[in-house]
Design an enzyme around this catalytic site. Structure first.
Site, PDB file in Angstrom:
ATOM      1  N   LYS A 256     -18.940 -75.734 -28.278  1.00 35.91           N
ATOM      2  CA  LYS A 256     -18.911 -74.635 -27.309  1.00 35.91           C
ATOM      3  C   LYS A 256     -20.300 -74.367 -26.749  1.00 35.91           C
ATOM      4  O   LYS A 256     -21.289 -74.432 -27.477  1.00 35.91           O
ATOM      5  CB  LYS A 256     -18.426 -73.345 -27.978  1.00 35.91           C
ATOM      6  CG  LYS A 256     -16.963 -73.338 -28.358  1.00 35.91           C
ATOM      7  CD  LYS A 256     -16.611 -71.991 -28.982  1.00 35.91           C
ATOM      8  CE  LYS A 256     -15.136 -71.913 -29.324  1.00 35.91           C
ATOM      9  NZ  LYS A 256     -14.821 -70.672 -30.029  1.00 35.91           N
TER      10      LYS A 256
ATOM     11  N   GLY B 281     -15.000 -68.934 -19.983  1.00 39.68           N
ATOM     12  CA  GLY B 281     -14.058 -69.557 -19.053  1.00 39.68           C
ATOM     13  C   GLY B 281     -13.746 -71.013 -19.341  1.00 39.68           C
ATOM     14  O   GLY B 281     -13.352 -71.747 -18.454  1.00 39.68           O
TER      15      GLY B 281
ATOM     16  N   TYR C 278     -12.202 -76.282 -35.435  1.00 37.93           N
ATOM     17  CA  TYR C 278     -11.087 -75.897 -34.588  1.00 37.93           C
ATOM     18  C   TYR C 278      -9.883 -75.584 -35.473  1.00 37.93           C
ATOM     19  O   TYR C 278      -9.458 -76.415 -36.273  1.00 37.93           O
ATOM     20  CB  TYR C 278     -10.754 -77.027 -33.610  1.00 37.93           C
ATOM     21  CG  TYR C 278      -9.563 -76.731 -32.739  1.00 37.93           C
ATOM     22  CD1 TYR C 278      -9.635 -75.753 -31.751  1.00 37.93           C
ATOM     23  CD2 TYR C 278      -8.360 -77.408 -32.913  1.00 37.93           C
ATOM     24  CE1 TYR C 278      -8.546 -75.470 -30.958  1.00 37.93           C
ATOM     25  CE2 TYR C 278      -7.260 -77.127 -32.124  1.00 37.93           C
ATOM     26  CZ  TYR C 278      -7.360 -76.156 -31.151  1.00 37.93           C
ATOM     27  OH  TYR C 278      -6.280 -75.860 -30.363  1.00 37.93           O
TER      28      TYR C 278
ATOM     29  N   GLU D 161      -9.840 -58.542 -39.533  1.00 42.05           N
ATOM     30  CA  GLU D 161      -9.015 -59.536 -38.858  1.00 42.05           C
ATOM     31  C   GLU D 161      -9.336 -60.939 -39.368  1.00 42.05           C
ATOM     32  O   GLU D 161     -10.512 -61.288 -39.504  1.00 42.05           O
ATOM     33  CB  GLU D 161      -9.247 -59.487 -37.340  1.00 42.05           C
ATOM     34  CG  GLU D 161      -8.867 -58.154 -36.733  1.00 42.05           C
ATOM     35  CD  GLU D 161      -8.845 -58.175 -35.203  1.00 42.05           C
ATOM     36  OE1 GLU D 161      -8.172 -57.306 -34.636  1.00 42.05           O
ATOM     37  OE2 GLU D 161      -9.484 -59.064 -34.593  1.00 42.05           O
TER      38      GLU D 161
ATOM     39  N   ASN E 254     -12.629 -54.259 -37.280  1.00 45.98           N
ATOM     40  CA  ASN E 254     -12.538 -53.126 -36.363  1.00 45.98           C
ATOM     41  C   ASN E 254     -12.743 -51.850 -37.157  1.00 45.98           C
ATOM     42  O   ASN E 254     -12.005 -51.570 -38.089  1.00 45.98           O
ATOM     43  CB  ASN E 254     -11.178 -53.103 -35.675  1.00 45.98           C
ATOM     44  CG  ASN E 254     -11.009 -54.296 -34.763  1.00 45.98           C
ATOM     45  OD1 ASN E 254     -11.868 -54.593 -33.942  1.00 45.98           O
ATOM     46  ND2 ASN E 254      -9.921 -55.013 -34.934  1.00 45.98           N
TER      47      ASN E 254
ATOM     48  N   ARG F  26     -12.174 -48.715 -36.803  1.00 44.73           N
ATOM     49  CA  ARG F  26     -11.441 -47.598 -36.191  1.00 44.73           C
ATOM     50  C   ARG F  26      -9.964 -47.754 -36.505  1.00 44.73           C
ATOM     51  O   ARG F  26      -9.553 -48.736 -37.102  1.00 44.73           O
ATOM     52  CB  ARG F  26     -11.631 -47.650 -34.680  1.00 44.73           C
ATOM     53  CG  ARG F  26     -11.254 -49.026 -34.144  1.00 44.73           C
ATOM     54  CD  ARG F  26     -11.109 -49.094 -32.666  1.00 44.73           C
ATOM     55  NE  ARG F  26     -11.094 -50.469 -32.201  1.00 44.73           N
ATOM     56  CZ  ARG F  26     -10.019 -51.228 -32.107  1.00 44.73           C
ATOM     57  NH1 ARG F  26      -8.845 -50.749 -32.458  1.00 44.73           N
ATOM     58  NH2 ARG F  26     -10.095 -52.472 -31.684  1.00 44.73           N
TER      59      ARG F  26
END
Lengths: 169, 502
Positions: free
Chosen positions: B158, B164, B202, B275, B290, B292
Site C-alpha cells: 500500500k 482510492g 492481506y 474491533e 472505539n 464511545r
C-alpha cells in the site's frame, strides 16, 4: 370517465365503471376489477380484492398528477395524463429540447463548490458542481462537451430537488 | 451523584441517552442548532439550549458552545453520544478542566486509542494480535522479501500517501513480489508524488467482529461478548447481529480475554469497543478501538440484558461494575438494521426531506431507536440515519423471520429509505445461512438490488389507487368551485322555481 395513465413509462387506460360507497368497479385496459377501497390514513389506501388485502401508499411527486405509488414489494411512478397534462407534455418536450444540457439537482442539498466559470469550455464527464447533503458530497458531471452558459446558484446556497443549477450550451 | 446531564448530540442517539436518564431520574439537557429546533431530542429533553447555525462545525462540534450550554444549564455531566465530539480528546480534557464529568474515557486514553499507530503499538506490547506487516517505508527489494517471508502470502502493498486504491497491489504468488513492488511504487509516485509504500498481510474474506467492553474506575474490566458487523457498504455498517454465526465458545473466550487485556493496558474507564478482523480460519487481528458508545450497542443490550447508557452513567459516578465476567451470558439472538434516508435504487443517494407518514413496527421482540415523526423535515446537514430497528428472538432463524416481519410493518413515506434493501439482505441465502463476510454486499449486489416483482394485479392496484385519488381531487375541486360561485346558486334556485311553475 376514461383516462390515460402512465406507469413506469407505459400507457394504460382506466375507466371508473361503477361506484357505490367503498365498492368500486374499474376497468384497466380490458380487465375489470370489482373491489373495496378505503383511504385509511392520509395517503394510504386499503384495498380488498377477491378476499386479498392490499396496502398501497401514495406520495405526490412534485405536482398533483404525478405519484410515487408504493406497494409492499415494488414502487411505481404513475402519472395521470389528462387534457392539461397532454398539453403541458407537448410544450415541455420542446422546452426540454432547448435545455437538454442543464444540470439539475436530483435532491435537496447545499452547493459546496462550482469549479467552473461562465464561458468556460468543458468536456463531457467534467465536474460542474459539487452539492453536499447529509455529510456526503456529490459531484455532478456534464454529460456533453460544451460551454458554461449560465450559473444559477452560488457556493453556499441551499438548493431544492429538481432545481436547475447550471446551464450549458 | 450525577443529577443533570447535557447530551452533546442530536438525532436518535440523543433521544436514546435521554430515555435512560429519565428512567434514572436524571434531568436531561438538549443542545440544538438552527435546523434542529423541531428535532425530537429537543422536544424530549427537560431543557434545551440553542448552540448555533445548522452546519455541525458551527454548532455540535464547537467545544466552547457546548461547555457554555452546560454551565448555563448547570449540568454536572456531559454525554457525547457517538460521532461529533465523542472521540475528541480535547473535549474530554476541557470538560475535566471546567469541573464537568465527561461520560467517557480520559483525554489520554482517547488520544492513545484514537491514533492508529499508537493504538497498534499498545496492542502489540500487551500481546493482542494485530494485522502483520510494517508501517515503515519499504526501501529495498531485499527488505521486502524478508518481510514477506515473515508474514506470509498473500500480502498487500500500500502507498503511504495512498487512497482510492491507487498504489495498491495484492500479491498472491511469490514470483510477483518484486514486480508488484515496482508497479506500486511507480503508481504511488505518479499519483501522490511520493513513492513510500508499506506492506500488510492481506486478510482473505475478513469478518468484522467487535467486542463490547466495560471498565470502571476501580480497575475492573469485563467484556459483553461480540457483535458481528460484516454486512457493510463502503465501510459503513448496515446490519449487525449477535452472537456472530462464525463464533465458537473457545474463540469467544480467547478474543474476549484479549479485548479485556487491551482495555486494561490503557486503564480504560467507561464503555468501549475493540474491533477485530477475523478470517475464515478464525485467526483474528486487532483493528481499532472505539472509545464511545457504538451505534449498534442495542443488540448487546438485548442479548446480555443490560442498559449500556445506565452503565456508563454509573461508571461516571464512580460505582463499581455491578456484574462480574461470570455473570455475563448471551440469551437468544438479536439483529439490528440501520434505516437510512437514502435511495438504494439511485446509488444510495441521500434523501433528506419531509416525513409525510410514518408507522413504526411494534409487537413481540421489536425495538426501534429513532427520532423522526410525521411532519418532521429531515435536515440535509447531518447523518442520514433515521432509526435503528432491533429485533430479538430465541434463535437466529426466528430472529430473521421477526426482522422481516418488522421491516414489512415499517412504513415511511415522503423520503426514500433503505427498508426494501434491508429486507433483501434477510432473504439472501448466504446471509440466511450465516455464511458471509465483509464482501457480502459486493458479492450479492445483483440479488440485493433486483426489485421484487409485483404481479399484474398488484401493479393494477397501484394504478387504480392513483386514479381514484386523482378523481377524488377533481371532485373536491368541483365542489369548492361550486360553493364559491354564488351566482350559480341563485341561477339554480331560479331554475327550480321555474320548473315548479310548470
Amino acid at each position: 370517465m376514461s383516462l390515460e395513465i402512465n406507469v413506469d413509462d407505459q400507457a394504460v387506460k382506466l375507466e371508473l365503471l361503477k361506484k357505490d360507497g367503498n365498492a368500486l368497479k374499474v376497468r384497466v385496459d380490458d380487465v375489470d376489477y370489482i373491489f373495496d377501497l378505503v383511504m385509511v390514513e392520509h395517503g394510504v389506501y386499503s384495498i380488498i380484492f377477491k378476499g386479498k388485502s392490499y396496502n398501497v401508499e401514495l406520495v405526490e411527486a412534485g405536482h398533483s398528477k404525478k405519484y410515487i405509488v408504493n406497494t409492499y414489494k415494488k414502487s411505481y411512478e404513475v402519472e395521470v395524463i389528462d387534457a392539461e397534462a397532454k398539453y403541458m407534455k407537448n410544450r415541455k418536450k420542446s422546452l426540454l429540447e432547448g435545455s437538454e444540457n442543464s444540470i439539475i439537482s436530483p435532491m435537496p442539498g447545499k452547493v459546496v463548490k462550482i469549479p467552473v466559470v461562465i464561458g468556460e469550455e468543458i468536456k463531457r464527464g467534467q465536474t460542474v458542481i459539487i452539492v453536499s447533503a447529509m455529510k456526503m458530497e456529490n459531484e455532478y458531471k456534464s454529460t456533453v462537451d460544451g460551454i458554461v452558459k449560465q450559473i444559477l446558484v452560488k457556493e453556499g446556497d441551499t438548493v431544492d430537488g429538481d432545481q436547475p443549477l447550471v446551464m450549458l450550451e | 451523584m450525577i443529577k443533570k446531564v447535557l447530551i452533546a448530540n442530536r438525532g436518535e442517539i440523543a433521544v436514546r441517552v435521554m430515555r435512560s436518564c429519565r428512567e434514572m431520574g436524571i434531568i436531561s439537557v438538549a443542545v440544538f442548532s438552527e435546523a434542529d429546533r423541531t428535532s425530537l431530542h429537543v422536544r424530549y429533553a427537560d431543557e434545551a439550549y440553542f448552540i448555533g447555525p445548522s452546519p455541525s462545525n458551527e454548532s455540535y462540534l464547537l467545544i466552547d458552545k457546548i461547555i457554555d450550554a452546560a454551565k448555563k444549564s448547570g449540568a454536572c455531566a456531559v454525554h457525547p453520544g457517538y460521532g461529533f465530539l465523542s472521540e475528541n480528546a480535547e473535549f474530554s480534557k476541557r470538560c475535566k478542566k471546567e469541573g464537568i464529568i465527561f461520560i467517557g474515557p480520559s483525554a489520554d486514553v482517547i488520544s492513545v486509542m484514537g491514533d492508529k499507530i499508537t493504538a497498534r503499538q499498545t496492542m502489540i506490547s500487551s500481546g493482542v494480535p494485530v494485522v502483520p506487516g510494517t508501517k515503515e517505508n519499504i526501501t529495498s527489494e531485499k527488505k521486502l522479501l524478508s518481510v514477506v517471508k515473515e508474514i506470509g502470502l498473500p500480502v498487500m502493498i500500500k502507498a503511504s500517501a495512498g487512497g482510492g486504491g491507487k498504489g495498491m497491489r495484492l500479491v498472491k504468488n511469490e514470483k510477483d513480489i518484486i514486480s508488484s513492488l515496482r508497479a506500486a511504487k511507480s503508481e504511488a509516485k505518479a499519483a501522490f508524488g511520493n513513492d513510500d509504500v508499506y506492506i500488510e498481510k492481506y486478510i482473505e474474506s475478513p469478518h468484522h467482529i467487535e467486542f463490547q467492553i466495560l471498565g470502571d474506575t476501580h480497575g475492573n474490566v469485563i467484556h459483553l461478548c461480540e457483535r458481528e458487523c460484516s454486512v457493510q457498504r463502503r465501510h459503513q455498517k448496515v446490519v449487525e447481529e449477535t452472537p456472530s454465526p462464525l463464533m465458537t465458545p473457545e474463540l469467544r473466550e480467547k478474543m474476549g480475554k484479549d479485548a479485556v487485556g487491551a482495555a486494561k493496558a490503557v486503564k480504560y474507564v467507561g464503555a468501549g469497543t475493540i474491533e477485530f478482523l477475523v478470517d475464515d480460519k478464525l485467526n483474528y487481528y486487532f483493528l481499532e478501538m472505539n472509545t464511545r458508545l457504538q451505534v449498534e450497542h442495542p443488540i448487546t443490550e438485548r442479548v446480555i440484558g443490560i442498559d449500556l447508557v445506565k452503565e456508563q452513567i454509573n461508571i461516571a459516578n464512580g460505582k463499581k461494575l455491578s456484574r462480574k465476567q461470570n455473570d455475563i451470558h448471551q440469551n437468544g439472538h438479536a439483529f439490528e438494521c440501520r434505516i437510512y434516508a437514502e435511495d438504494p435504487e439511485n446509488n444510495f443517494m441521500p434523501s433528506p426531506g419531509l416525513i409525510k407518514h410514518i408507522r413504526e413496527p411494534l409487537g413481540l421482540g421489536v425495538r426501534t431507536d429513532g427520532y423522526v415523526y410525521e411532519g418532521y423535515n429531515i435536515p440535509l446537514f447531518y447523518d442520514p440515519l433515521i432509526s435503528k430497528l432491533i429485533v430479538w428472538a430465541k434463535t437466529r432463524e426466528e430472529s430473521i423471520a421477526r426482522m422481516k416481519r418488522a421491516l414489512h410493518e415499517y412504513k415511511i413515506t415522503g423520503v426514500k429509505t433503505s427498508i426494501k434493501f434491508l429486507n433483501k439482505i434477510f432473504e439472501t441465502p448466504d446471509f440466511v445461512k450465516g455464511k458471509y463476510n465483509t464482501h457480502f454486499i459486493q458479492n450479492n449486489e445483483d440479488f440485493l438490488l433486483s426489485g421484487d416483482d409485483c404481479d399484474q394485479v398488484c401493479r393494477d392496484m397501484a394504478i387504480i389507487v392513483a386514479y381514484i385519488d386523482y378523481l377524488n381531487k377533481i371532485d373536491k375541486n368541483n365542489i369548492e368551485h361550486a360553493s364559491v360561485n354564488k351566482n350559480e346558486k341563485w341561477k339554480n334556485y331560479g331554475r327550480r322555481k321555474g320548473l315548479q311553475r310548470l
